[in-house]
Design an enzyme around this catalytic site. Structure first.
Site, short mmCIF file in Angstrom:
data_model
loop_
_atom_site.label_atom_id
_atom_site.label_comp_id
_atom_site.label_asym_id
_atom_site.label_seq_id
_atom_site.Cartn_x
_atom_site.Cartn_y
_atom_site.Cartn_z
CE1 TYR A 1 -29.68 -4.12 -46.42
CE2 TYR A 1 -28.04 -4.45 -44.69
CZ TYR A 1 -28.42 -3.87 -45.88
OH TYR A 1 -27.55 -3.04 -46.54
NE ARG B 1 -26.39 -9.22 -54.17
CZ ARG B 1 -25.69 -9.12 -55.29
NH1 ARG B 1 -25.55 -10.18 -56.08
NH2 ARG B 1 -25.15 -7.98 -55.65
#
Length: 290
Positions: free
Chosen positions: A67, A178
């Site tokens: 990511y 997150r």
């Protein structure tokens, strides 16, 4: 419509189910599914199976994921990302690059991570996000995940109370980026949340071969199932006799190299026949694709 995979570059604002629905219309078939979801806010690589390739989705070894993300320090949110309301603000303008690098160290490697509460994880049969919306106070247990790389690309101080940190993360399935943002901010004493997330790789499939929905609308095409299998699994080539037996559902004697994980079997003409795994000296059929 050929059987195969579509590596989609998912846009922001769409759920993974939305993408599947769009591809069903483009492919003209209901037999479309995805391998692993992306949050609506996230963009990037989403692996979609069409027709027979849907049988591969549950066997794909998509444990390695990469990511690119942006973490905002100085604000915490209820969802640990930009889609939730801000629950706390602490000035972060004085946070240094050295402190950020040090804060990343305990979040790298084999770690125990508490997932975000606003997630699809079930607690006593009820989705965690539904419990949050219902006002429940609860804690999720930590789970083992692996963060093999967590690197800072840029740190942006805008002169205000927040600091934006661009990072690259390589991790195992089940890792919440997150939650990394939340925990980095918590460790620095200022709070943090995710403001941008792009998945650049899932298993062997990278953003370099992903296609946008606009591109697929103009020219819909799949990664042929044989190519997809060859890229994702170890390969075993069989002769005509073995191919016929396999097509009839007969278990073949397993070669010494056949492991417990899925292996793609190819016929003498290079055709993809099946997924098998080694078990007690035989090749157990996981999915017959011939």
């Amino acid at each position: 419509m050929k059987d195969g995979l579509v590596i989609v570059d998912k846009p922001g604002g769409m759920t993974s189910h939305d993408v599947v629905a769009r591809l069903r219309r483009l492919a003209g078939t209901r037999r479309v599914g995805h391998a692993g979801t992306l949050d609506p806010m996230a963009t990037g690589v989403l692996v979609i199976g069409v027709e027979k390739a849907t049988r591969l989705l549950g066997h794909l070894a998509l444990t390695r994921k990469e990511y690119e993300a942006t973490i905002r320090l100085g604000q915490s949110t209820i969802t640990d990302d930009a889609e939730g309301e801000v629950t706390a603000s602490v000035p972060a303008g004085a946070v240094t690059r050295e402190a950020i690098d040090a804060g990343i160290v305990p979040l790298t490697g084999d770690i125990m991570q508490v997932p975000s509460k606003v997630s699809a994880i079930k607690v006593n049969g009820v989705r965690s996000y539904a419990r949050v919306r219902g006002g429940e106070d609860f804690e999720l247990p930590a789970r083992p995940v692996t963060v093999s790389a967590f690197a800072v690309r840029d740190v942006r101080h805008d002169g205000g109370d927040v600091v934006d940190v661009d990072v690259t993360v390589e991790c195992s399935s089940g890792t919440y980026i997150r939650a990394l943002a939340r925990d980095l901010g918590a460790g620095l004493g200022v709070g943090g949340h995710l403001t941008a997330l792009r998945r650049t790789r899932v298993g062997p499939y990278g953003a370099d071969i992903a296609r946008t929905l606009e591109q697929l609308t103009e020219a819909f095409a799949v990664l042929p199932i044989a190519e997809a299998a060859a890229a994702a699994f170890p390969r075993w080539d069989v002769d005509d006799r073995q191919a016929r037996l396999l097509g009839n559902g007969v278990r073949l004697d397993a070669p010494p190299s056949l492991g417990a994980g899925p292996t793609a079997v190819f016929g003498p003409e290079g055709e993809f026949l099946a997924l098998v795994e080694g078990r007690e000296g035989q090749a157990r059929i996981l999915a017959n694709l011939g």
